[in-house]
Scaffold this active site. Sequence first.
Site, PDB file in Angstrom:
ATOM      1  N   ASP A 158       0.842  -1.198   0.000  1.00  0.00           N
ATOM      2  CA  ASP A 158       0.000   0.000   0.000  1.00  0.00           C
ATOM      3  C   ASP A 158       0.869   1.237   0.000  1.00  0.00           C
ATOM      4  O   ASP A 158       0.510   2.260  -0.566  1.00  0.00           O
ATOM      5  CB  ASP A 158      -0.872   0.006   1.237  1.00  0.00           C
ATOM      6  CG  ASP A 158      -1.584  -1.296   1.378  1.00  0.00           C
ATOM      7  OD1 ASP A 158      -1.880  -1.896   0.325  1.00  0.00           O
ATOM      8  OD2 ASP A 158      -1.809  -1.720   2.511  1.00  0.00           O
ATOM      9  N   LEU A 163     -36.709  -8.501 -15.252  1.00  0.00           N
ATOM     10  CA  LEU A 163     -36.843  -9.912 -15.600  1.00  0.00           C
ATOM     11  C   LEU A 163     -38.142 -10.475 -15.058  1.00  0.00           C
ATOM     12  O   LEU A 163     -38.602 -10.096 -13.985  1.00  0.00           O
ATOM     13  CB  LEU A 163     -35.683 -10.715 -15.010  1.00  0.00           C
ATOM     14  CG  LEU A 163     -34.283 -10.355 -15.488  1.00  0.00           C
ATOM     15  CD1 LEU A 163     -33.246 -11.148 -14.708  1.00  0.00           C
ATOM     16  CD2 LEU A 163     -34.159 -10.650 -16.980  1.00  0.00           C
ATOM     17  N   GLU A 203     -26.481 -17.618 -13.573  1.00  0.00           N
ATOM     18  CA  GLU A 203     -25.658 -16.797 -12.680  1.00  0.00           C
ATOM     19  C   GLU A 203     -26.447 -16.402 -11.442  1.00  0.00           C
ATOM     20  O   GLU A 203     -27.671 -16.459 -11.445  1.00  0.00           O
ATOM     21  CB  GLU A 203     -25.171 -15.549 -13.435  1.00  0.00           C
ATOM     22  CG  GLU A 203     -26.203 -14.937 -14.366  1.00  0.00           C
ATOM     23  CD  GLU A 203     -25.570 -13.967 -15.366  1.00  0.00           C
ATOM     24  OE1 GLU A 203     -25.439 -12.799 -15.009  1.00  0.00           O
ATOM     25  OE2 GLU A 203     -25.217 -14.394 -16.491  1.00  0.00           O
ATOM     26  N   LYS A 205     -28.402 -14.149  -8.863  1.00  0.00           N
ATOM     27  CA  LYS A 205     -29.129 -12.884  -8.955  1.00  0.00           C
ATOM     28  C   LYS A 205     -28.747 -12.070  -7.720  1.00  0.00           C
ATOM     29  O   LYS A 205     -29.150 -12.386  -6.602  1.00  0.00           O
ATOM     30  CB  LYS A 205     -30.628 -13.149  -8.992  1.00  0.00           C
ATOM     31  CG  LYS A 205     -31.441 -11.899  -9.244  1.00  0.00           C
ATOM     32  CD  LYS A 205     -32.895 -12.284  -9.543  1.00  0.00           C
ATOM     33  CE  LYS A 205     -33.692 -11.091 -10.020  1.00  0.00           C
ATOM     34  NZ  LYS A 205     -33.757 -10.009  -9.050  1.00  0.00           N
ATOM     35  N   ASP A 260     -28.643  -9.344  -4.980  1.00  0.00           N
ATOM     36  CA  ASP A 260     -29.698  -8.536  -4.389  1.00  0.00           C
ATOM     37  C   ASP A 260     -29.152  -7.161  -4.017  1.00  0.00           C
ATOM     38  O   ASP A 260     -28.725  -6.921  -2.890  1.00  0.00           O
ATOM     39  CB  ASP A 260     -30.248  -9.245  -3.143  1.00  0.00           C
ATOM     40  CG  ASP A 260     -31.591  -8.681  -2.739  1.00  0.00           C
ATOM     41  OD1 ASP A 260     -32.144  -7.862  -3.494  1.00  0.00           O
ATOM     42  OD2 ASP A 260     -32.084  -9.058  -1.661  1.00  0.00           O
ATOM     43  N   TYR A 292     -22.826  -7.814 -15.063  1.00  0.00           N
ATOM     44  CA  TYR A 292     -23.368  -9.070 -15.592  1.00  0.00           C
ATOM     45  C   TYR A 292     -23.985  -8.973 -16.988  1.00  0.00           C
ATOM     46  O   TYR A 292     -24.602  -9.903 -17.460  1.00  0.00           O
ATOM     47  CB  TYR A 292     -24.411  -9.652 -14.632  1.00  0.00           C
ATOM     48  CG  TYR A 292     -25.411  -8.639 -14.101  1.00  0.00           C
ATOM     49  CD1 TYR A 292     -26.302  -8.010 -14.948  1.00  0.00           C
ATOM     50  CD2 TYR A 292     -25.451  -8.342 -12.750  1.00  0.00           C
ATOM     51  CE1 TYR A 292     -27.212  -7.093 -14.468  1.00  0.00           C
ATOM     52  CE2 TYR A 292     -26.363  -7.422 -12.249  1.00  0.00           C
ATOM     53  CZ  TYR A 292     -27.240  -6.797 -13.117  1.00  0.00           C
ATOM     54  OH  TYR A 292     -28.133  -5.888 -12.636  1.00  0.00           O
ATOM     55  N   LYS A 305     -36.477 -17.324  -8.375  1.00  0.00           N
ATOM     56  CA  LYS A 305     -36.368 -16.703  -7.052  1.00  0.00           C
ATOM     57  C   LYS A 305     -36.385 -17.740  -5.937  1.00  0.00           C
ATOM     58  O   LYS A 305     -37.236 -18.632  -5.914  1.00  0.00           O
ATOM     59  CB  LYS A 305     -37.538 -15.743  -6.837  1.00  0.00           C
ATOM     60  CG  LYS A 305     -37.504 -14.566  -7.798  1.00  0.00           C
ATOM     61  CD  LYS A 305     -36.783 -13.405  -7.177  1.00  0.00           C
ATOM     62  CE  LYS A 305     -37.738 -12.242  -7.133  1.00  0.00           C
ATOM     63  NZ  LYS A 305     -37.273 -11.099  -6.450  1.00  0.00           N
ATOM     64  N   CYS A 324     -37.949  -0.024  35.986  1.00  0.00           N
ATOM     65  CA  CYS A 324     -37.389  -1.280  35.496  1.00  0.00           C
ATOM     66  C   CYS A 324     -38.433  -2.383  35.674  1.00  0.00           C
ATOM     67  O   CYS A 324     -38.990  -2.527  36.764  1.00  0.00           O
ATOM     68  CB  CYS A 324     -36.117  -1.621  36.278  1.00  0.00           C
ATOM     69  SG  CYS A 324     -35.548  -3.303  35.976  1.00  0.00           S
ATOM     70  N   CYS A 338     -36.933  -4.905  38.689  1.00  0.00           N
ATOM     71  CA  CYS A 338     -36.730  -4.508  40.094  1.00  0.00           C
ATOM     72  C   CYS A 338     -37.484  -3.246  40.471  1.00  0.00           C
ATOM     73  O   CYS A 338     -37.411  -2.801  41.613  1.00  0.00           O
ATOM     74  CB  CYS A 338     -35.240  -4.353  40.390  1.00  0.00           C
ATOM     75  SG  CYS A 338     -34.526  -2.902  39.582  1.00  0.00           S
ATOM     76  N   CYS A 373     -31.746   0.716  33.567  1.00  0.00           N
ATOM     77  CA  CYS A 373     -32.065   0.526  34.971  1.00  0.00           C
ATOM     78  C   CYS A 373     -30.765   0.765  35.735  1.00  0.00           C
ATOM     79  O   CYS A 373     -29.775   0.078  35.495  1.00  0.00           O
ATOM     80  CB  CYS A 373     -32.557  -0.904  35.199  1.00  0.00           C
ATOM     81  SG  CYS A 373     -32.508  -1.394  36.933  1.00  0.00           S
ATOM     82  N   CYS A 412     -29.997  -5.227  40.368  1.00  0.00           N
ATOM     83  CA  CYS A 412     -31.205  -5.707  39.688  1.00  0.00           C
ATOM     84  C   CYS A 412     -31.006  -7.169  39.286  1.00  0.00           C
ATOM     85  O   CYS A 412     -29.999  -7.527  38.676  1.00  0.00           O
ATOM     86  CB  CYS A 412     -31.467  -4.852  38.453  1.00  0.00           C
ATOM     87  SG  CYS A 412     -32.811  -5.446  37.433  1.00  0.00           S
TER      88      CYS A 412
HETATM   89  S1  IVH Z   1     -29.651  -9.388 -16.251  1.00  0.00           S
HETATM   90  C1  IVH Z   1     -32.092  -7.746 -19.684  1.00  0.00           C
HETATM   91  N1  IVH Z   1     -28.263 -10.583 -14.386  1.00  0.00           N
HETATM   92  O1  IVH Z   1     -32.266  -8.187 -11.273  1.00  0.00           O
HETATM   93  C2  IVH Z   1     -31.441  -8.432 -18.546  1.00  0.00           C
HETATM   94  N2  IVH Z   1     -29.876  -8.967 -13.702  1.00  0.00           N
HETATM   95  O2  IVH Z   1     -35.285  -8.318 -11.943  1.00  0.00           O
HETATM   96  C3  IVH Z   1     -30.932  -7.481 -17.557  1.00  0.00           C
HETATM   97  N3  IVH Z   1     -29.953  -8.582 -11.289  1.00  0.00           N
HETATM   98  O3  IVH Z   1     -32.803  -5.214 -13.056  1.00  0.00           O
HETATM   99  C4  IVH Z   1     -30.718  -8.027 -16.225  1.00  0.00           C
HETATM  100  N4  IVH Z   1     -28.363 -10.016 -10.752  1.00  0.00           N
HETATM  101  O4  IVH Z   1     -30.919  -5.242 -11.284  1.00  0.00           O
HETATM  102  C5  IVH Z   1     -29.229  -9.678 -14.643  1.00  0.00           C
HETATM  103  N5  IVH Z   1     -26.922 -11.693 -12.860  1.00  0.00           N
HETATM  104  C6  IVH Z   1     -27.873 -10.797 -13.117  1.00  0.00           C
HETATM  105  C7  IVH Z   1     -28.523 -10.064 -12.101  1.00  0.00           C
HETATM  106  C8  IVH Z   1     -29.526  -9.146 -12.436  1.00  0.00           C
HETATM  107  C9  IVH Z   1     -29.233  -9.120 -10.277  1.00  0.00           C
HETATM  108  C10 IVH Z   1     -31.027  -7.580 -11.088  1.00  0.00           C
HETATM  109  C11 IVH Z   1     -30.977  -6.423 -12.048  1.00  0.00           C
HETATM  110  C12 IVH Z   1     -32.259  -6.472 -12.803  1.00  0.00           C
HETATM  111  C13 IVH Z   1     -33.148  -7.267 -11.892  1.00  0.00           C
HETATM  112  C14 IVH Z   1     -34.203  -7.972 -12.709  1.00  0.00           C
END
Ligand code: IVH
Length: 660
Positions: free
Chosen positions: A34, A84, A112, A114, A116, A223, A310, A404, A407, A422, A427
């Site tokens: 660093d 999606l 892949e 998803k 969050d 992605y 999901k 409290c 007590c 408290c 107590c």
């Molecule tokens: S692809 C046209 N890949 O999920 C396709 N989306 O409900 C574009 N998200 O708006 C999305 N992981 O914010 C894609 N591996 C992934 C994702 C992903 C999370 C989110 C993204 C999207 C939402 C769709």
Amino acid sequence: MDKNKAKKEIEKLRKDINYHNHKYYVENSPIISDFEFDKLLSRLEELEKIFPDLITSDSPTQRVGGEPLEGFTTVEHKVAMLSLDNTYNYNELRDFDKRIKKTVENIEYVVEPKIDGVGVALLYENSIFIRGTTRGDGVRGDDISSNLKTIHSIPLRLMGNKLNNVEVRGEVYMSLKGFKKLNNEQKKKGNPIFANPRNATAGSIRQLDPRIVESRPLDIFIYFLSYSDKEFSTHFEAIKLLKDAGFRVNPLIEKVNDIEGVIEYCKKLEKRRETLDYEIDGAVIKVNSYAQQKKLGETSKNPRWAISYKFAAKQSTTKLNDIVVQVGRTGTLTPVAILEPVEVGGVTVSRATLHNFDEVKRKDILIGDFVLIERSGDVIPQVVKSISEKRTGEEKKKNIPKKCPICKTDVIREKGEVAVRCPNKLCPARLKWRIRYYASRDAMDIDHLGESTIDKLLDLGLIDNIADLYFLKKDDVLKLEGFKEKSAQNLLDSIEKSKRQDLSRLIYGLGIRHVGKYAAQLIASKYNSIDELSKANEEELREIDGLGEKSAEAIATFFATEENISLIERLKDIGVKTKEAKKDGLPLQGKKFLFTGGLSSLSRPEASDIIKQKGGIVASSISKDIDYVILGDKPGSKYDKAKKMNLKIIDEYEFKNLIS
Ligand code: IVH
């Protein structure tokens, strides 16, 4: 200095810095220290100061912008950001596959995680980062460029020459570790905490001051290549190109041959979910071939060539039947929600902490309300909010108790603190916690003395305080439900053994406010005995390097209290070790260590014990007086902090040399 020469040097510096930035933030494997990195950066800053007209927007010095914004401007996306369609079980995935097969055949899928978090689009022109936007309504989003630039894994200039004019999509998110740390900081500052990492991300990314955003532990996975001026044939190829251009791409992306392969992947991913350091809420399935994607097209909302699967929801609603008040070890009154039992992500939840009374007020939670419960990562269940639409008018407010609940002493609320407490040191509720704390693993580590045993001992009146533990006889223990000859002896043996614990454990086990494991070690390295410590005044204590003012004050108060002194006298009388000759000249005498990431040849407790035996101190959080940060596998945010603070970082190998 000659401007042309400076220009050359600046270009070289930027190239080098970008390269090392990528090594560090994207690949997680830095190759320079660093210190060396900072040297490059300060040299660049120096040159840019002399020649400000040579500053470009993609210079690594431009990550954290100047003044806070007044507001965000709205911009139109280059390509509409569709969302999606969702599926919730494997048959729905098979239906998706059947639908697709009506239009195209020989399909390969890419699957892949998803992520969050919060979806964003990043625009690059001639390989330079131009703009980053939120999804917004899909057509127009907010320009959050200055915030996104603070995320170091977003390249400001693309590497290689395959991608130049592109728009990419990704998800900004917060790691679980970062999220917990942020919430701890929020709590300390008396700010409301975030319900989950996604909320924390959304709240951070919409801050108007990029300097605040910079301090938030955000990261991104890219992605999707949504636009490129060059043609490619598959999504999987694009993912590889994105990676080569310097983007951070999720390592769990896979190509599979058919829908059964997709289902296998989803099963595997759901199992891995709990081990990841970031939240995912499902999988995304995409048709690999661009030609096939084009043929399939899209509806007004969703592409037909992709879908999400999901996982079971981690949120549920239920009725909040009551708010009870718990009294903790230091007397803090905590409101706890008693819920109509409900399943949240596979676990039945019937209680949830409401943290403090300010939080109850802020979230507008009433007894009788329907509330939204969420469990995220390994975080304990949270009450996210009340559902006010479902109110009947019968709901009742929970007032802050004046006394409290255990007590009946009048409660107090210290200035500037959120907590209601408290003040009665005797107590019974506090006593229970104190004993549990004293016996806990990090304190006196008394085996076989779990919470329920302590509760039973207290209920039967066999103990009234910590010292009473050492007067227990076998006949007493045999009175406890579930104890037989052998188990009773085991318990007595463990209690006896605890008499010889280290001084630092005893100090920690006394449960003095603001004296955690680390502070206890600092104190034990300064004083030879509890007697000496008890005579120290606040001023003297404040001089201990690394010990906070609050701790010094609390220690002085602790030893100014009659009951505490008599407890210590009793412990001494019964033979608990309260002194420890300072072994001078130990190799690590007074040196402070901090771990980040896992070690491969030792467990953390083992390594900590070695450090302590050699006179060193193990810290649990970062501060400027740490002497060594031990870098293990998958380090957390402490690592970033340590670098910023210029602390000495050593790897496992160097650490082993140090202790050998
Ligand atoms: S692809 C046209 N890949 O999920 C396709 N989306 O409900 C574009 N998200 O708006 C999305 N992981 O914010 C894609 N591996 C992934 C994702 C992903 C999370 C989110 C993204 C999207 C939402 C769709």
